[in-house]
Write an enzyme that holds these catalytic residues in place. Structure first.
Site, PDB file in Angstrom:
ATOM      1  N   ASN A  37       5.346  -2.372   1.317  1.00  0.00           N
ATOM      2  CA  ASN A  37       4.561  -2.449   2.420  1.00  0.00           C
ATOM      3  C   ASN A  37       4.510  -3.683   2.839  1.00  0.00           C
ATOM      4  O   ASN A  37       3.722  -4.747   2.299  1.00  0.00           O
ATOM      5  CB  ASN A  37       3.021  -1.923   2.201  1.00  0.00           C
ATOM      6  CG  ASN A  37       2.192  -1.949   3.380  1.00  0.00           C
ATOM      7  OD1 ASN A  37       2.435  -2.458   4.104  1.00  0.00           O
ATOM      8  ND2 ASN A  37       1.148  -1.224   3.304  1.00  0.00           N
ATOM      9  N   PRO A  75       0.875  -9.286   3.134  1.00  0.00           N
ATOM     10  CA  PRO A  75      -0.240 -10.206   3.119  1.00  0.00           C
ATOM     11  C   PRO A  75      -1.602  -9.056   3.494  1.00  0.00           C
ATOM     12  O   PRO A  75      -1.491  -8.240   4.254  1.00  0.00           O
ATOM     13  CB  PRO A  75       0.060 -10.813   4.515  1.00  0.00           C
ATOM     14  CG  PRO A  75       1.275 -10.438   5.069  1.00  0.00           C
ATOM     15  CD  PRO A  75       1.965  -9.513   3.763  1.00  0.00           C
ATOM     16  N   ASN A  76      -2.570  -9.774   2.992  1.00  0.00           N
ATOM     17  CA  ASN A  76      -3.940  -9.116   3.402  1.00  0.00           C
ATOM     18  C   ASN A  76      -4.357  -7.721   2.660  1.00  0.00           C
ATOM     19  O   ASN A  76      -5.309  -7.330   2.687  1.00  0.00           O
ATOM     20  CB  ASN A  76      -4.171  -8.959   4.933  1.00  0.00           C
ATOM     21  CG  ASN A  76      -3.960 -10.388   5.582  1.00  0.00           C
ATOM     22  OD1 ASN A  76      -4.484 -11.281   5.299  1.00  0.00           O
ATOM     23  ND2 ASN A  76      -2.839 -10.271   6.610  1.00  0.00           N
ATOM     24  N   ALA A  94       2.045  -7.258   7.974  1.00  0.00           N
ATOM     25  CA  ALA A  94       2.569  -7.890   9.188  1.00  0.00           C
ATOM     26  C   ALA A  94       3.763  -8.589   9.066  1.00  0.00           C
ATOM     27  O   ALA A  94       4.379  -8.657  10.108  1.00  0.00           O
ATOM     28  CB  ALA A  94       1.383  -9.061   9.336  1.00  0.00           C
TER      29      ALA A  94
HETATM   30  C1  DHK Z   1      -0.503  -3.097   7.127  1.00  0.00           C
HETATM   31  C2  DHK Z   1      -0.969  -4.372   7.892  1.00  0.00           C
HETATM   32  O1  DHK Z   1      -1.488  -5.341   7.059  1.00  0.00           O
HETATM   33  C3  DHK Z   1      -0.716  -4.105   9.286  1.00  0.00           C
HETATM   34  O2  DHK Z   1      -0.070  -5.683   9.640  1.00  0.00           O
HETATM   35  C4  DHK Z   1       0.268  -3.137   9.566  1.00  0.00           C
HETATM   36  C5  DHK Z   1       0.045  -2.167   7.700  1.00  0.00           C
HETATM   37  C6  DHK Z   1       0.138  -1.938   9.128  1.00  0.00           C
HETATM   38  C7  DHK Z   1      -0.286  -0.684   7.125  1.00  0.00           C
HETATM   39  O3  DHK Z   1      -0.797   0.103   8.062  1.00  0.00           O
HETATM   40  O4  DHK Z   1      -0.262  -0.636   5.671  1.00  0.00           O
HETATM   41  O5  DHK Z   1       0.239  -3.222  10.808  1.00  0.00           O
END
Ligand code: DHK
Length: 147
Positions: free
Chosen positions: A73, A11-12, A76
């Protein structure tokens, strides 16, 4: 290697480039994809991102018998999802967990990743370049005959 490496993003991460650049840098997800595709010449890379947990789990299911390795990856969901951990535990090949930031130097709620319980390797804090290292590690591990 005839089987692809699945590079799965949670996500994101579709907002990379503008999302908290002081933490995640300015590389976009397209830049990250290009880094993954250039990491190992001739290696097939299947690169995906979703904001839907069930979809990520179904991609892990799809990887079973299809992918040589998984680079993931989980963002969250690393810190919340037992369902994702259970899915990854079914994958027979190497799993490389990647975080752009050094999660262990951040807020406490980022310190314990459930995914690490299934991961062969964990990379955190190398920025977007960490993805290239992750793909190289995944390809090397997949090419190493199991003991
Ligand atoms: C990415 C995220 O969106 C966070 O929720 C994690 C991770 C870290 C990253 O460092 O790629 O904490």
């Amino acid at each position: 290697m005839d089987k692809p490496v699945f590079v799965l993003n949670g996500p994101n991460l579709n907002r990379l480039g503008t999302r908290e650049p002081h933490i995640y840098g300015t590389a976009t997800l397209a830049d990250v994809e290009a880094l993954c595709r250039a990491a190992v010449p001739g290696l097939a890379v299947d690169f995906r991102q979703t904001n839907h947990e069930g979809e990520l789990i179904e991609w892990v299911h799809e990887a079973i018998g299809v992918a040589a390795a998984i680079v993931i990856n989980p963002a969250a969901w690393s810190f919340t999802s037992l369902a994702l951990l259970d899915a990854l535990k079914m994958f027979p090949g190497p799993i490389v967990e990647i975080h752009i930031s050094n999660i262990h130097r951040r807020e406490a709620h980022y310190h314990h990743s459930y995914v690490s319980l299934a991961a062969t390797v964990v990379i955190a804090g190398l920025g977007a370049e960490g993805y290239a290292a992750a793909v190289k590690a995944a390809a090397a591990l997949a090419a190493t005959p199991k003991a």
